[in-house]
Write an enzyme that holds these catalytic residues in place. Structure first.
Site, PDB file in Angstrom:
ATOM      1  N   TYR A  68      -2.054  -1.336  11.052  1.00 22.18           N
ATOM      2  CA  TYR A  68      -2.337  -1.814   9.694  1.00 22.18           C
ATOM      3  C   TYR A  68      -1.204  -1.408   8.750  1.00 22.18           C
ATOM      4  O   TYR A  68      -0.650  -2.231   8.020  1.00 22.18           O
ATOM      5  CB  TYR A  68      -3.678  -1.251   9.178  1.00 22.18           C
ATOM      6  CG  TYR A  68      -3.751  -1.267   7.672  1.00 22.18           C
ATOM      7  CD1 TYR A  68      -3.980  -2.467   6.994  1.00 22.18           C
ATOM      8  CD2 TYR A  68      -3.531  -0.109   6.920  1.00 22.18           C
ATOM      9  CE1 TYR A  68      -3.987  -2.490   5.599  1.00 22.18           C
ATOM     10  CE2 TYR A  68      -3.538  -0.128   5.545  1.00 22.18           C
ATOM     11  CZ  TYR A  68      -3.775  -1.314   4.886  1.00 22.18           C
ATOM     12  OH  TYR A  68      -3.771  -1.353   3.513  1.00 22.18           O
TER      13      TYR A  68
ATOM     14  N   LYS B 239       1.967  -3.654   6.507  1.00 30.00           N
ATOM     15  CA  LYS B 239       2.364  -3.604   5.086  1.00 30.00           C
ATOM     16  C   LYS B 239       3.872  -3.374   4.972  1.00 30.00           C
ATOM     17  O   LYS B 239       4.550  -4.007   4.165  1.00 30.00           O
ATOM     18  CB  LYS B 239       1.575  -2.520   4.354  1.00 30.00           C
ATOM     19  CG  LYS B 239       0.089  -2.847   4.206  1.00 30.00           C
ATOM     20  CD  LYS B 239      -0.115  -4.146   3.430  1.00 30.00           C
ATOM     21  CE  LYS B 239      -1.539  -4.609   3.391  1.00 30.00           C
ATOM     22  NZ  LYS B 239      -1.714  -5.956   2.805  1.00 30.00           N
TER      23      LYS B 239
ATOM     24  N   SER C  44       0.835  -1.207   0.000  1.00 27.42           N
ATOM     25  CA  SER C  44       0.000   0.000   0.000  1.00 27.42           C
ATOM     26  C   SER C  44       0.865   1.249   0.000  1.00 27.42           C
ATOM     27  O   SER C  44       1.962   1.265   0.586  1.00 27.42           O
ATOM     28  CB  SER C  44      -0.879  -0.009   1.253  1.00 27.42           C
ATOM     29  OG  SER C  44      -1.487   1.242   1.442  1.00 27.42           O
TER      30      SER C  44
HETATM   31  C1  UD1 Z   1      -7.140   4.689   3.742  1.00 25.08           C
HETATM   32  C2  UD1 Z   1      -6.204   4.318   4.834  1.00 25.08           C
HETATM   33  C3  UD1 Z   1      -4.983   3.682   4.216  1.00 25.08           C
HETATM   34  C4  UD1 Z   1      -5.390   2.460   3.425  1.00 25.08           C
HETATM   35  C5  UD1 Z   1      -6.426   2.855   2.391  1.00 25.08           C
HETATM   36  C6  UD1 Z   1      -6.975   1.606   1.775  1.00 25.08           C
HETATM   37  C7  UD1 Z   1      -6.623   5.901   6.645  1.00 25.08           C
HETATM   38  C8  UD1 Z   1      -6.073   7.048   7.394  1.00 25.08           C
HETATM   39  N1  UD1 Z   1      -5.862   5.476   5.611  1.00 25.08           N
HETATM   40  O1  UD1 Z   1      -6.485   5.616   2.889  1.00 25.08           O
HETATM   41  O2  UD1 Z   1      -4.079   3.307   5.217  1.00 25.08           O
HETATM   42  O3  UD1 Z   1      -4.266   1.914   2.792  1.00 25.08           O
HETATM   43  O4  UD1 Z   1      -7.499   3.551   3.012  1.00 25.08           O
HETATM   44  O5  UD1 Z   1      -7.912   1.908   0.803  1.00 25.08           O
HETATM   45  O6  UD1 Z   1      -7.655   5.382   6.950  1.00 25.08           O
HETATM   46  N2  UD1 Z   1     -12.624  11.220   3.175  1.00 25.08           N
HETATM   47  C9  UD1 Z   1     -13.582  12.129   3.521  1.00 25.08           C
HETATM   48  N3  UD1 Z   1     -14.750  11.677   4.074  1.00 25.08           N
HETATM   49  C10 UD1 Z   1     -14.984  10.345   4.296  1.00 25.08           C
HETATM   50  C11 UD1 Z   1     -13.987   9.406   3.936  1.00 25.08           C
HETATM   51  C12 UD1 Z   1     -12.809   9.881   3.382  1.00 25.08           C
HETATM   52  O7  UD1 Z   1     -13.414  13.332   3.338  1.00 25.08           O
HETATM   53  O8  UD1 Z   1     -16.046  10.008   4.822  1.00 25.08           O
HETATM   54  C13 UD1 Z   1     -11.371  11.691   2.555  1.00 25.08           C
HETATM   55  C14 UD1 Z   1     -10.150  11.399   3.397  1.00 25.08           C
HETATM   56  O9  UD1 Z   1      -9.882  12.440   4.274  1.00 25.08           O
HETATM   57  C15 UD1 Z   1      -9.085  11.252   2.300  1.00 25.08           C
HETATM   58  C16 UD1 Z   1      -9.841  10.729   1.091  1.00 25.08           C
HETATM   59  O10 UD1 Z   1     -11.220  11.001   1.350  1.00 25.08           O
HETATM   60  O11 UD1 Z   1      -8.578  12.499   1.953  1.00 25.08           O
HETATM   61  C17 UD1 Z   1      -9.675   9.247   0.889  1.00 25.08           C
HETATM   62  O12 UD1 Z   1      -9.962   8.593   2.124  1.00 25.08           O
HETATM   63  P1  UD1 Z   1     -10.000   6.999   2.235  1.00 25.08           P
HETATM   64  O13 UD1 Z   1     -10.854   6.431   1.174  1.00 25.08           O
HETATM   65  O14 UD1 Z   1     -10.324   6.671   3.658  1.00 25.08           O
HETATM   66  O15 UD1 Z   1      -8.522   6.558   1.871  1.00 25.08           O
HETATM   67  P2  UD1 Z   1      -7.123   6.987   2.539  1.00 25.08           P
HETATM   68  O16 UD1 Z   1      -7.303   7.772   3.746  1.00 25.08           O
HETATM   69  O17 UD1 Z   1      -6.301   7.581   1.470  1.00 25.08           O
END
Ligand code: UD1
Length: 343
Positions: free
Chosen positions: A156, A160, A131
């Protein structure tokens, strides 16, 4: 699609999961015979129905835990695979903080078992799910594979990084395995048939399932985690890679391993689009692609989020002869079609 009984077999741990099931489709399309090993602890048997609908036939599935040494040895003996793609892992960042030992055990023990069994059964080709989380917030963007890894923010993420190190060290000790660790950026989307897709347990933590559930009315509104980052619209930037493209990257990785001379080898490759998208742009693109509005509010930052990360995919282009093909809009439309099927 091949129906031949002589296609080379590939063990796919976690093959009923989100990325695993799409990779099963790509493997069959490329002339391989996938053999799924999945205990359904974090996936649904309905994925097998979806695979049957897409492929027009069943795929062999062992509903077992890939950490059972005896059962796994039996499967290696019986199936005589030429390669292993290891997806099976726990992946909820928040849960990993609460239950670190579950994560270290479930994400590392089966990896070590596979690396022990493969030489015993003369299986040389190994693809590992890693990842972009291993990069943390990189000092320079886009991130190349040479970008230093940073200390993990969660158990987690640590599994990785440690998983990569376990493979590296095992290969350095000259076990006869050729391994590639693929560092995925943010996988999204679903199969265009809407027969397989992501099945988040409970409230989704990831952005795209939260968007589709909000659009479907399952959630009243999406919270955008922060709009005060140093990005064009203030929201975080990620590299969203279509799950079908990601699945194809695994097949390319496997083909390249098979072509490579026998012996011990290990490398890591970023798998992304090379493009960074803000959260607001993902929401806007979803609305444009589907014609469905997403209610959202701006909330505070989420602890542990990095501001921006996106891939340099030069190495994937060169080494795997692979690049992402599907647009963000296409991936989001597929994710929506899949969500509509789930409602
Ligand atoms: C997350 C994990 C990462 C993992 C990946 C797997 C965290 C901090 N990181 O990555 O370790 O490898 O998933 O797919 O959990 N967002 C919102 N609102 C929401 C959900 C997300 O604004 O309800 C934003 C987040 O702040 C981020 C982006 O959307 O900027 C993507 O979020 P997400 O899909 O959770 O992925 P990651 O955080 O990049």
């Amino acid at each position: 699609m091949t129906l031949s009984g002589n296609s080379p077999k590939i063990l796919v741990t976690g093959g009923a999961g989100f990325i695993g099931s799409h990779t099963v489709v790509s493997l069959v399309n490329a002339g391989f015979e996938p053999v799924i090993i999945d205990d359904f602890s974090n996936s649904e048997r309905s994925a097998l129905d979806g695979l049957r609908a897409i492929l027009g036939r069943d795929v062999t599935c062992y509903p077992v835990n890939c950490n059972d040494a005896e059962i796994m040895a039996d499967i290696f003996r019986k199936e005589a695979p030429i390669g292993v793609i290891h997806f099976a892992a726990n992946k909820a960042v928040g849960e990993s903080v609460a239950k670190p030992l579950k994560y270290y055990r479930n994400n590392l023990d089966p990896l070590m078992l596979l690396l022990e069994l493969m030489p015993q059964f003369s299986v040389q080709n190994f693809v590992f799910s890693s990842s972009c989380t291993v990069y943390g917030q990189p000092a320079q963007l886009p991130v190349t594979e040479e970008t230093p890894r940073l200390p993990a923010q969660s158990p987690y993420g640590n599994t990785k990084a440690i998983g990569e190190d376990i493979i590296r060290d095992a290969i350095a000790a000259q076990i006869p395995v050729k391994a590639l660790a693929l560092r995925y950026f943010n996988p999204i989307g679903a199969h265009p048939s809407a027969e397989i897709g992501e099945l988040p347990l409970g409230v989704p933590a990831n952005l795209v399932p939260f968007i589709t559930q909000t659009a479907a009315g399952i959630r009243p509104s999406l919270t955008v985690y922060g709009d005060d980052y140093n990005t064009p619209d203030g929201t975080c930037i990620r590299d969203y890679i279509d799950v079908g493209d990601l699945a194809d990257a695994h097949v390319q990785a496997l083909k390249k391993l098979i072509e490579a001379p026998a012996g011990a080898s290990y490398d890591v490759i970023n798998i992304g689009t090379g493009r960074g998208e803000t959260v607001l742009n993902v929401i806007r693109t979803f609305e444009e692609a589907t014609g469905v509005k997403v209610n959202y509010v701006i909330g505070p930052r989420r602890a542990g989020d990095v501001e921006q990360v996106y891939a340099d995919v030069t190495k994937a282009n060169r080494v795997l002869e692979w690049s992402a093909r599907r647009s963000l809009a296409e991936s989001l439309r597929d994710a929506w079609n899949w969500q509509k099927k789930l409602i």
